[in-house]
Write a protein that holds these residues in place. Structure first.
Motif, PDB file in Angstrom:
ATOM      1  N   GLN A 186       0.830  -1.205   0.000  1.00 33.56           N
ATOM      2  CA  GLN A 186       0.000   0.000   0.000  1.00 33.56           C
ATOM      3  C   GLN A 186       0.865   1.256   0.000  1.00 33.56           C
ATOM      4  OE1 GLN A 186      -3.137   0.168  -0.442  1.00 33.56           O
ATOM      5  NE2 GLN A 186      -3.965  -1.842   0.085  1.00 33.56           N
ATOM      6  N   LEU A 187       1.956   1.247   0.747  1.00 36.24           N
ATOM      7  CA  LEU A 187       2.854   2.407   0.775  1.00 36.24           C
ATOM      8  C   LEU A 187       3.528   2.613  -0.579  1.00 36.24           C
ATOM      9  CD1 LEU A 187       4.508   1.967   4.292  1.00 36.24           C
ATOM     10  CD2 LEU A 187       2.940   3.773   3.583  1.00 36.24           C
ATOM     11  N   LEU A 188       3.920   1.514  -1.221  1.00 35.82           N
ATOM     12  CA  LEU A 188       4.523   1.635  -2.555  1.00 35.82           C
ATOM     13  C   LEU A 188       3.521   2.210  -3.557  1.00 35.82           C
ATOM     14  CD1 LEU A 188       6.649  -1.622  -3.029  1.00 35.82           C
ATOM     15  CD2 LEU A 188       7.478   0.721  -2.960  1.00 35.82           C
ATOM     16  N   ALA A 189       2.286   1.720  -3.501  1.00 39.33           N
ATOM     17  CA  ALA A 189       1.268   2.222  -4.412  1.00 39.33           C
ATOM     18  C   ALA A 189       0.961   3.694  -4.161  1.00 39.33           C
ATOM     19  CB  ALA A 189      -0.007   1.381  -4.274  1.00 39.33           C
ATOM     20  N   SER A 190       0.897   4.095  -2.884  1.00 38.92           N
ATOM     21  CA  SER A 190       0.630   5.495  -2.562  1.00 38.92           C
ATOM     22  C   SER A 190       1.771   6.393  -3.022  1.00 38.92           C
ATOM     23  CB  SER A 190       0.404   5.644  -1.056  1.00 38.92           C
ATOM     24  OG  SER A 190      -0.695   4.879  -0.629  1.00 38.92           O
ATOM     25  N   ALA A 191       3.015   5.938  -2.805  1.00 39.65           N
ATOM     26  CA  ALA A 191       4.168   6.738  -3.230  1.00 39.65           C
ATOM     27  C   ALA A 191       4.200   6.905  -4.739  1.00 39.65           C
ATOM     28  CB  ALA A 191       5.461   6.083  -2.736  1.00 39.65           C
ATOM     29  N   TYR A 192       3.766   5.874  -5.470  1.00 36.34           N
ATOM     30  CA  TYR A 192       3.783   5.965  -6.934  1.00 36.34           C
ATOM     31  C   TYR A 192       2.663   6.866  -7.441  1.00 36.34           C
ATOM     32  CZ  TYR A 192       3.752   4.571 -11.818  1.00 36.34           C
ATOM     33  OH  TYR A 192       3.772   4.578 -13.190  1.00 36.34           O
ATOM     34  N   GLU A 197       6.836   8.565  -7.537  1.00 33.98           N
ATOM     35  CA  GLU A 197       8.171   8.010  -7.324  1.00 33.98           C
ATOM     36  C   GLU A 197       8.343   6.744  -8.165  1.00 33.98           C
ATOM     37  OE1 GLU A 197       8.927   7.316  -3.250  1.00 33.98           O
ATOM     38  OE2 GLU A 197       8.771   9.422  -2.658  1.00 33.98           O
ATOM     39  N   PRO A 198       9.520   6.538  -8.738  1.00 35.98           N
ATOM     40  CA  PRO A 198       9.736   5.317  -9.524  1.00 35.98           C
ATOM     41  C   PRO A 198       9.715   4.085  -8.630  1.00 35.98           C
ATOM     42  CG  PRO A 198      11.798   6.519  -9.232  1.00 35.98           C
ATOM     43  CD  PRO A 198      10.726   7.420  -8.712  1.00 35.98           C
ATOM     44  N   ILE A 199       9.229   2.984  -9.169  1.00 35.52           N
ATOM     45  CA  ILE A 199       9.136   1.730  -8.421  1.00 35.52           C
ATOM     46  C   ILE A 199      10.416   0.936  -8.628  1.00 35.52           C
ATOM     47  CG2 ILE A 199       7.810  -0.385  -8.101  1.00 35.52           C
ATOM     48  CD1 ILE A 199       5.402   1.025  -9.216  1.00 35.52           C
ATOM     49  N   ASP A 200      10.986   0.479  -7.514  1.00 31.54           N
ATOM     50  CA  ASP A 200      12.212  -0.307  -7.578  1.00 31.54           C
ATOM     51  C   ASP A 200      11.856  -1.753  -7.932  1.00 31.54           C
ATOM     52  OD1 ASP A 200      14.708  -1.345  -7.374  1.00 31.54           O
ATOM     53  OD2 ASP A 200      14.911  -1.112  -5.208  1.00 31.54           O
ATOM     54  N   PRO A 201      12.305  -2.262  -9.061  1.00 30.77           N
ATOM     55  CA  PRO A 201      11.976  -3.659  -9.422  1.00 30.77           C
ATOM     56  C   PRO A 201      12.501  -4.667  -8.406  1.00 30.77           C
ATOM     57  CG  PRO A 201      12.820  -2.450 -11.332  1.00 30.77           C
ATOM     58  CD  PRO A 201      13.056  -1.587 -10.128  1.00 30.77           C
ATOM     59  N   LYS A 202      13.649  -4.378  -7.780  1.00 28.74           N
ATOM     60  CA  LYS A 202      14.194  -5.306  -6.788  1.00 28.74           C
ATOM     61  C   LYS A 202      13.281  -5.398  -5.563  1.00 28.74           C
ATOM     62  CE  LYS A 202      19.043  -4.719  -8.086  1.00 28.74           C
ATOM     63  NZ  LYS A 202      20.400  -4.341  -7.631  1.00 28.74           N
ATOM     64  N   GLU A 203      12.688  -4.258  -5.165  1.00 26.32           N
ATOM     65  CA  GLU A 203      11.748  -4.268  -4.054  1.00 26.32           C
ATOM     66  C   GLU A 203      10.515  -5.102  -4.396  1.00 26.32           C
ATOM     67  OE1 GLU A 203      10.041  -3.379  -0.350  1.00 26.32           O
ATOM     68  OE2 GLU A 203      12.083  -3.244  -1.104  1.00 26.32           O
ATOM     69  N   LEU A 204      10.027  -4.983  -5.620  1.00 29.00           N
ATOM     70  CA  LEU A 204       8.883  -5.800  -6.041  1.00 29.00           C
ATOM     71  C   LEU A 204       9.243  -7.280  -6.068  1.00 29.00           C
ATOM     72  CD1 LEU A 204       7.373  -3.668  -8.952  1.00 29.00           C
ATOM     73  CD2 LEU A 204       6.661  -3.760  -6.572  1.00 29.00           C
ATOM     74  N   LEU A 205      10.472  -7.598  -6.467  1.00 34.28           N
ATOM     75  CA  LEU A 205      10.891  -8.996  -6.485  1.00 34.28           C
ATOM     76  C   LEU A 205      10.946  -9.561  -5.069  1.00 34.28           C
ATOM     77  CD1 LEU A 205      11.912 -11.475  -7.999  1.00 34.28           C
ATOM     78  CD2 LEU A 205      14.223 -10.505  -7.894  1.00 34.28           C
ATOM     79  N   ARG A 206      11.458  -8.769  -4.120  1.00 34.37           N
ATOM     80  CA  ARG A 206      11.492  -9.225  -2.726  1.00 34.37           C
ATOM     81  C   ARG A 206      10.081  -9.440  -2.185  1.00 34.37           C
ATOM     82  NH1 ARG A 206      16.063  -5.626  -2.472  1.00 34.37           N
ATOM     83  NH2 ARG A 206      14.678  -3.879  -1.982  1.00 34.37           N
ATOM     84  N   LEU A 267       1.336  -3.284  -9.546  1.00 35.87           N
ATOM     85  CA  LEU A 267       2.588  -2.535  -9.448  1.00 35.87           C
ATOM     86  C   LEU A 267       3.635  -3.088 -10.419  1.00 35.87           C
ATOM     87  CD1 LEU A 267       2.883  -2.044  -5.575  1.00 35.87           C
ATOM     88  CD2 LEU A 267       2.282  -0.326  -7.282  1.00 35.87           C
ATOM     89  N   GLU A 268       3.678  -4.409 -10.553  1.00 34.64           N
ATOM     90  CA  GLU A 268       4.615  -5.004 -11.506  1.00 34.64           C
ATOM     91  C   GLU A 268       4.265  -4.595 -12.935  1.00 34.64           C
ATOM     92  OE1 GLU A 268       5.809  -9.129  -9.122  1.00 34.64           O
ATOM     93  OE2 GLU A 268       4.158  -9.102 -10.562  1.00 34.64           O
ATOM     94  N   GLN A 269       2.969  -4.509 -13.245  1.00 37.01           N
ATOM     95  CA  GLN A 269       2.563  -4.068 -14.580  1.00 37.01           C
ATOM     96  C   GLN A 269       2.938  -2.621 -14.808  1.00 37.01           C
ATOM     97  OE1 GLN A 269       1.265  -6.101 -16.920  1.00 37.01           O
ATOM     98  NE2 GLN A 269       1.414  -4.390 -18.359  1.00 37.01           N
ATOM     99  N   LEU A 270       2.737  -1.771 -13.782  1.00 33.74           N
ATOM    100  CA  LEU A 270       3.136  -0.365 -13.900  1.00 33.74           C
ATOM    101  C   LEU A 270       4.635  -0.235 -14.088  1.00 33.74           C
ATOM    102  CD1 LEU A 270       0.902   1.289 -11.155  1.00 33.74           C
ATOM    103  CD2 LEU A 270       0.668   1.532 -13.632  1.00 33.74           C
ATOM    104  N   CYS A 271       5.388  -1.017 -13.348  1.00 31.72           N
ATOM    105  CA  CYS A 271       6.860  -0.983 -13.490  1.00 31.72           C
ATOM    106  C   CYS A 271       7.272  -1.440 -14.887  1.00 31.72           C
ATOM    107  CB  CYS A 271       7.489  -1.865 -12.416  1.00 31.72           C
ATOM    108  SG  CYS A 271       9.288  -1.822 -12.374  1.00 31.72           S
ATOM    109  N   SER A 272       6.600  -2.483 -15.399  1.00 33.45           N
ATOM    110  CA  SER A 272       6.909  -2.959 -16.748  1.00 33.45           C
ATOM    111  C   SER A 272       6.544  -1.909 -17.792  1.00 33.45           C
ATOM    112  CB  SER A 272       6.159  -4.257 -17.014  1.00 33.45           C
ATOM    113  OG  SER A 272       6.367  -4.701 -18.337  1.00 33.45           O
TER     114      SER A 272
END
Length: 343
Positions: A186-192, A197-206, A267-272
């Motif tokens: 939820q925090l990642l989605a709100s920040a985006y 803010e750009p989404i860190d792919p490594k954070e999404l992988l974790r 979020l992964e789709q947005l990052c892609s």
């Protein structure tokens, strides 16, 4: 905010790691005092079942070979079951071994990075009046459940009630980890969405790995609890609808995992999509540069020919005129691309 929550989770995990490991504990459930004692040397005499009572043997880690054999003889565990219990990566399951019903579940924890992990399984061997809990890894919830088990006042139903309380405490830890993962998403989605803010792919992988770990712990538990409630006699019972509350907690955890999975997929789709857009912008820039400079390269290559008779070769304004023509061609090409919205 997200970094602060991850640091808090890391501190929480570090404090748990600093707590000394639990000792081997024998809990005598007789409906009166229900006192438990710490035992280092296990004998068959200690495992004798009292009249109108039950025993719970809580092991933080497997003991020596002699102790394991003593426990196996007392609980009448088959060699195949012993091998299954000793396997730390065994899948969660519920099966019978003679008069014992073996239950294997997973206890989720947060590591120092704030990711969900299960270091090892928690195994149970339950009979009519005996309960054995074998912990390959740490499970602080069993310490809290031990206090609740001592308050049980129905010896003939003690083991199912005790197992229900223990699973409830382990499930509370699992739900806490799952809710923490959802908050991070939820925090990642709100920040985006709010701060772009750009989404860190490594954070999404974790987070994806943590969700997979949580699913491996929760989804099998739903089938195990449903099967345990259908058995005769039921393996899970308790006061104040404890088994039903256990099922409600599992359904809530599964629903939270489903919502978190959908949010993570978005979020992964947005990052892609962001990566595709960046790649498209780079390709558009390179294409525009190639289109603009191609006529200029053509003109410069023509005037670089070494022929004696060439137009404007001996003219005073030949060089500035050539540069002017090249500039006009470049400007005309850029304007044409902008009108067609190619650049």
């Amino acid at each position: 905010m997200l970094k602060q929550k991850i640091d808090t989770a890391a501190l929480f995990a570090q404090k748990k790691a600093e707590v000394p490991s639990s000792t081997r504990t024998l809990l005598t459930l007789d409906g009166r005092e229900n006192a438990y004692s710490t035992v280092e040397e296990l004998t068959e005499d200690l495992l004798t079942i009292p009249e109108e009572g039950a025993l719970w043997l809580d092991l933080s880690l497997f003991g020596s070979h002699d102790q394991v054999m003593t426990i196996a003889r007392s609980f009448k565990l088959s060699p195949a079951t012993q091998n299954i219990l000793e396997n730390r990566k065994q899948q969660p399951r519920l099966f019978r071994d003679g008069n014992n019903r073996i239950l294997i579940c997973r206890h989720l924890q947060l590591n120092e990075s704030g990711n969900a992990v299960f270091y090892n399984n928690v195994c149970f061997a339950a009979s009519a009046n005996r309960l054995l809990s074998l912990q390959h890894g740490r499970c602080d919830r069993l310490k809290n459940a031990r206090t609740l088990v001592t308050t049980l006042q129905k010896p003939h139903n003690t083991i199912p009630q005790a197992l229900t309380l223990i699973l409830g405490k382990i499930l509370d830890d699992n739900c806490e980890v799952i809710n923490f993962l959802e908050e991070r998403l939820q925090l990642l989605a709100s920040a985006y969405s709010e701060q772009d803010e750009p989404i860190d792919p490594k954070e999404l992988l974790r987070l994806r790995r943590s969700l997979v770990t949580a699913k491996q712990a929760v989804y099998p538990m739903r089938r195990i609890v449903s099967r345990a409630l259908r058995q005769d006699p039921p393996l899970l019972i308790g006061c104040e609808n404890a088994p039903e509350l256990l099922k409600i907690k599992l359904e809530g955890a599964a629903l939270t995992l489903s919502v978190a999975d959908e949010l993570l997929a978005s979020l992964e789709q947005l990052c892609s999509n962001a990566a595709i857009e960046r790649s498209a912008d780079i390709q558009a820039t390179l294409t525009t540069a190639a289109v603009v400079f191609l006529p200029l390269i053509c003109i410069s290559s023509i005037f670089a020919m070494n022929f004696q008779y060439m137009p404007e070769l001996n003219s005073q304004w030949g060089y500035p005129l050539c540069l002017g023509v090249m500039a006009l061609v470049a400007i005309f090409t850029l304007r044409k691309l902008q009108r067609k919205k190619w650049y």
